[in-house]
Enzyme design. Sequence first.
Site, PDB file in Angstrom:
ATOM      1  CG  ASP A 190      -2.036   0.932   1.237  1.00  0.00           C
ATOM      2  OD1 ASP A 190      -2.210   1.615   0.224  1.00  0.00           O
ATOM      3  OD2 ASP A 190      -2.773   0.995   2.242  1.00  0.00           O
ATOM      4  CG  ASP A 224      -7.878   4.771   1.183  1.00  0.00           C
ATOM      5  OD1 ASP A 224      -7.771   3.535   1.022  1.00  0.00           O
ATOM      6  OD2 ASP A 224      -7.007   5.460   1.721  1.00  0.00           O
TER       7      ASP A 224
END
Lengths: 553, 910
Positions: free
Chosen positions: B508, B584
């Site tokens: 990530d 997100d």
Amino acid sequence: MSHLVTLGVLLSSVWATSSDVLKPRGVSLMKASLYQPASEFTCFDGSLTIPFTYINDDYCDCQDSSDEPGTSACPNGTFHCLNIGHAPRDIPSSRVNDGICDCCDGSDEYQSKKNCRDTCFEEGRSAREEAERLAEILKQGSAVRDQLVTKGKQLKEEKKVRLEQLQKEEQEAEAIKEEKDEIKSRVEALESVALKKYKEIEEREREEREKLEKEEERKREWEEAQHHFKTFDLNKDEKITKDELQHFSEFDLNKDNQVAEDEINAYMGEMNELTVEDFFEKSWPNLKPFIRHLQKEAARAEEAKKQAAQQEEYEKQQQLLRQQNQQMRGDVLPEQLQEPQVQEPPLDEAASHEDLGEEEEEADHNEEEEETGRGEVENVAGPATPNPPKYDEDTQRLINEANKAREHFEEADRNLRDIQREKKQIEEAMDKDYGPHEEFAFLEGECFEFTDREYKYKLCPFDETSQRPKNGGAETKLGNWGKWLEDSNYSIMLYDRGHTCWNGPQRSTHVRIRCGLENELISVTEPNRCEYLFEFTTPAACVAHSREVHDEL
Amino acid sequence: MNSDSSLKKAALCLVLLCAAQLVTSVDQNNFKKCDQSSFCRRCRTMQPGSAPFALVEDSFQISTHDVKAILLNKENNVQFTLVLTSLRDNTLRLFINELSPMRPRFQVPFVLNELELNNNIKFHSKNPANISMTIGDEHAVTFTYDPFVLNVFQDEKVVISVNSKGLMKFEHLRTKTDQEEDGAWEESFHSHHDSKPYGPTAVALDFSFPDVDHVYGVPEHADSFALRTTDGGEPYRLYNLDVFEYELDSPMSLYAAIPFVTAHNSRHSVGVFWLNAAETWVDVTRSRSSLTGDVMSKIVSFVSGAGGDSEAPRSSSNVRFMSESGVIDAYLTLGPSPYDVTRQYATLTGTAPLPPYFSLAYHQCRWNYNTQKDVQEVSTQFDTHDMPMDVMWLDIEYTDQKKYFTWDPTKFAHPNEMVNNLTSTGRKLVVIIDPHIKRDAGYFLHDDATNNGYYVKNKDGNDFEGWCWPGSSSYLDFMNPVVRDYLASRYSLDNFPGSSLDVHIWNDMNEPSVFNGPEVTMHKDCKHYGDVEHRELHNIYGFTNVMATFDGLLKRSNYQQRPFVLTRSGFAGSQRFGAIWTGDNMAEWSHLKISLPMCLSLAISGWSFCGADVGGFFKNPDAELFTRWYQTGAYLPFFRGHAHIDTRRREPWLYGAATTALVREALRARYALLPHWYTLFHEHEITGAPVIRPLWFEFPQDTNTFSMENQFLVGNSILVRPVTDEGATQVSVYFPGPQEVWFDRDTYEAFTQTGTVTIAVSISKIPTYQRGGSIVPVRERVRRASSLTLQDPFTLMVALNVNGTAKGSLYLDDGQSYEYRKGEHISLSLSFANSVLTSRFASKGRLPTESWLERVVILGVPHNSYSKARIQSKSLGTTFTEVSYNSGTKSLSVRKPKVNMGEEWTISIE
């Protein structure tokens, strides 16, 4: 009979042989009779009739899964493990022959490569031992609970008695307070008359003081006017002319870089030249506000400059903060960025909600103090008196009497409120639900702690829950006593309305209560952010039907 | 004066209030608009037709595989080399660089496969204005000298026209003078300064697609599938960024960048791949042929030469790439079908290797599962609620203070025990490993990186420091092969205690995310290995991170086990290393909806293995949204539930019994279809065909489908129309193609009309359809985890077309190793015709299997004229079984044929 045996041999892969009753694999003894090899099979839901050979043939015919109790063919079926030596169990059909031993007798993996050992006897034994152990805890706990029930009821009775007593005391105290109030009023009236002449003296002194101050003010103005006169009197001839004033760009009201005559006429008092006296009498009253204005402007400009600098700094910090906020996973940020520690602006909207609860409490507190503080004797002569006058003997005596009456009144008032406070407390306590048999009442007033790596948690039953960082720091309220959760059968307490989380909800706590021999807070977790789960054991929860018994001693 | 200053104060307060309230959506001020990036500003102020470039007529050199020429900037006489190369499979490469640059200009490494030249160029003709060559039998090119224009013809019609808008830019390297434009040699954004020591270096080029109204691609953006025109607004931006609470319907950059655009009309598809890893902006415009001065209006057929043409293009779509630095290196994939374009693009940048079987199943993630006990309990709860789940995930909190490759000593004290617990029910674990390294003396990774110079450097040559999860961090420099090897070796089981071959990896924050950096990323004047500025390669930072991780996972199993890696950032070619998710997102219906175009855009740009956080990352979904999201996610390639740390727990049984049952059905639908997904991923590895596809891939002439993004195909045979509106009780479903039949997969109802039909959708319904003419293999036995089903039987869903035929395929292997490449696999070609279903090997691969055929369901059988099925296979000989006909659904079911899937067989319905 021999017919049945033959069939059993024929269908050996389909039929379970470990039991005395002949039944298809995966069927419980209770349901065995529903599978009759002599006839065709109709799905339990009646939707289809199939040859009996289709039972457990690893193909799902019935929509209700009833034809495949012993294979994984049907989506919603169950497989029954007999688990002799331990408790029987139903598992989903999808766990049959999946390479994982689910039944302790290994019967679910009859075709998989997995060699499942029959562990039912061992597991059964330890399960029985565990059950016995828990039963013992329950038994002992239950005995303690009986005492707690008695104690709870006793506490309740005591409260009732005390409440009745307080009600009586309250009446008495009210009567006393009234009486003292009456005395106080009477004595204060006399005192007030006696103090009147002293008030008049004070008044006169005040007037004289004011007159003096006024003269001084005029003197200061004269000096200030003289100072400005000298500034404007460019040729130092003790006279001011229009020409001279025109040199001062401050008078250029229309900003055309010229000071026109009409722009200064107002300040010349319609004269061509002014002596210092003329200036003071005629010009100064007009000029003064203008000069004051200019001075203010200058100060404001300075202030604006300062503010702009601060603003720039603030914006910079905001910029950085916004970047951090984006990712605001709290703990990773540089310390100074975690909270907006910005001096500007003190906007009401920006006030942290977290503080609100505390502020309210403080406000309540202040009110009380003000109440008790009224009518102090020192206030009688007024707060601004530099030298309190000496009173004559009679007056002083009256004052002393009045002070005493006030004292007595305060005492009566305090006494009444003490009684009322206690009464209120007891009434509130009597409203609380301490369990169906008052068995949890003894926990009121007690607190229990649990410490993990970071925090010390505290449970004060029927009052509040809180946490405090282990290495010091402020206590955070995780909830105030709310209620027993509905349908929890007195096994879960709710504490809510705790301190608000940053950017989140108000904190709340569930306290799960289980039977144990000790009153003990045994674990604290935070399953959802700002929602805590406390596990608490107490003998008060040891009732015969309670299934959950705390399994650590 | 007085009122003036109070006004200012009011304005001040307003600004402050706004700042305080900006917490719930993206703060656009944190990210650049085109005019805040000086090169974009310079590129965009150019007027069409103003590009000063001309080809030098006598410089042309033509070989069988390339054409070389000198390109001149007439304004300053700077010379450039232009090379047009013919590559295998209808692909052209257009390369333009300075003839003698002051220093070498950066060319993007790692991304391309080895290029195969195609010796099919022949000189055709020339005249004073232009020169032409043919390329193979179907294509030709014409170079116009001045102004420089390159036209690519297919079947005598222009399909791509380069610089026909005259918007090419190539800023040569230079020494600084006093007359430079503002921002050319240094620029600032907010408090961040970019030193720009090499000055202006932008490159830009326009590509026109005559007669095309629809262009797609250039992911990743939270925007419509068919690209919007950008004139009057912001261009699409490609600059990998960690955008907090991103905004929808926006051309703003997101986490990944793939500079590949596909143009499609009802006659053909073509693509342009702009290989540049610097910040890039993409303008999309549409123009009419009547525009004066438009070179396009003069373009005519290749054969008839100059002059008018009655079939002049009606309109064209124009795509202009603008990059801050690098060279012009563009790849023109000439189609002509959509599948040709994806294959040609895959030839350039690779396909996704077949992922491990489990990774196509359901993944359960949360930031964060708090303790190993939590992980074990959640896993157990899936069993308690009889919901299948393959993978538990751990976000950053599992580490010891955000030090990757370590475990929190209290919360995850015994990772091996936790992993064993998961694998005992056939499950896996994925843990996060980010590329930022905590600057903590004593942390082995930081010490190694510091001592060996493994970090990216700032402009002054010191280790770059920025803020990320661990606080002060530095960033591994994956441009250095030693650093890639170092990271790869960290994944070995010896170096990563607590891990095992059942622990896979999530990379990530690899844009890279730098909380206190410009636009939340790294400064452009940072320095990488080889003295290369970050500016040049920003968009491949995440790519190189995942490349190293993939390599590490290969090596830890001695190249025996297929890795699974999830990444947030990526570039063209990243599909070779793992899956991507859309970052997100938010628990809102609009975010559920946008997940389709976002993944479709990636899919047609080479990257099929895509999904969105099911449920939405930020905020709390209600039961309806939660249910619809699982129903939708079940039909996207990567299927993972994930949630932000501030959200309420939302494991799928926490919404009550009704929702639990609905989610269970959605999960089961996914698991039943896993053999089909796996077969499609295998097909993708071979052909580059996207796993999920827009309808126009299969129905390229159906213009109704060109802008469609609320329904899509899984493979070529399953049509999915997710319900993405709150409270929806019905949806419109478009059934494409003439002579097609579509069967509702729940009710078997047949839809034979072309066009839109309104379909009722209760909360349990997600409309999916199987196309007549297809055979889809499913496994109806859904177990706890997919690894437990590998030997389970199959059902074949045979959907008949109007001719009463169908075909399909099934691919099987061990689900985890590379043995399939050595022939240990089964690839079956299934077909149904004349009432006979046959299975034939489609490859030489063989693999013993216990899987057998438990059922055949034939949809679209008009009459019940059958009584039995005759089965023939080598091991069973000839056997018979019964069939049953359902006159309501017009389906025929063959009961338990029992043939083994590892051999060829025939089933005749009689």
